[in-house]
Scaffold this motif. Structure first.
Motif, short mmCIF file in Angstrom:
data_model
loop_
_atom_site.label_atom_id
_atom_site.label_comp_id
_atom_site.label_asym_id
_atom_site.label_seq_id
_atom_site.Cartn_x
_atom_site.Cartn_y
_atom_site.Cartn_z
N CYS A 74 -34.31 2.91 7.21
CA CYS A 74 -35.17 1.81 6.80
C CYS A 74 -36.32 1.68 7.80
O CYS A 74 -36.11 1.71 9.01
CB CYS A 74 -34.36 0.52 6.75
N CYS A 77 -35.68 -2.26 9.52
CA CYS A 77 -34.54 -2.59 10.38
C CYS A 77 -34.00 -1.36 11.10
O CYS A 77 -33.12 -1.48 11.93
CB CYS A 77 -33.44 -3.30 9.58
N ARG A 79 -32.04 0.87 10.27
CA ARG A 79 -30.67 1.29 10.01
C ARG A 79 -30.72 2.53 9.13
O ARG A 79 -31.62 2.67 8.31
CB ARG A 79 -29.89 0.17 9.30
N CYS A 92 -35.07 -0.76 3.31
CA CYS A 92 -33.89 -1.00 2.50
C CYS A 92 -34.10 -2.25 1.66
O CYS A 92 -35.03 -3.03 1.87
CB CYS A 92 -32.66 -1.14 3.39
N CYS A 95 -34.25 -5.62 3.49
CA CYS A 95 -35.54 -5.96 4.10
C CYS A 95 -36.56 -6.28 3.02
O CYS A 95 -37.47 -7.08 3.23
CB CYS A 95 -36.05 -4.81 4.96
ZN LIG Z 1 -33.86 -2.59 6.28
#
Ligand SMILES: [Zn+2]
Length: 119
Positions: A74, A77, A79, A92, A95
């Motif tokens: 992402c 973030c 991740r 993602c 978000c």
């Molecule tokens: Zn995210």
């Protein structure tokens, strides 16, 4: 051997530059003027010229992983997911619109939160 048979033996065509023989179905072998579309037709390759299938080197695997990571991480973030994220969003769903991310789709633990706001 046909290409498929080579593949089943974990071989690639290797130095085969062309078929050494062409397998025709019996009907077309007797009437070669007819364009054969019968599935038994196959290009035969030489086994002695075939090479073992190349296994990706570590460097190739690393490059592949980097490419995958870019598509699975992402942009906001940071991740990493085990699915490819929408290129359009670049982040993602959590978000994007707050849809909670199922933990099982995460590959790595969340990166430490980075405060982008001043103050
Ligand atoms: Zn995210």
């Amino acid at each position: 051997m046909t290409r498929r048979q080579l593949r089943e033996m974990q071989l690639s065509p290797g130095d085969n530059e062309g078929p050494v023989a062409i397998l025709w179905c019996r009907l077309c072998a007797t009437r070669p003027q007819w364009p054969c579309r019968h599935p038994t037709r196959g290009f035969l390759l030489r086994v002695d010229l075939a090479k073992p299938k190349r296994t990706p080197t570590l460097a190739q695997e690393r490059a592949l992983d980097r490419a995958m990571a870019a598509r699975q991480t992402c942009g906001q973030c940071r991740r990493r997911f085990d699915i490819c994220l929408s290129k359009k969003l670049g982040c993602c769903l959590e978000c994007f619109d707050g849809t909670p991310v199922h933990p099982s789709s995460l590959m790595t633990l969340p990166a430490p939160a980075v405060h982008r706001l001043a103050a």
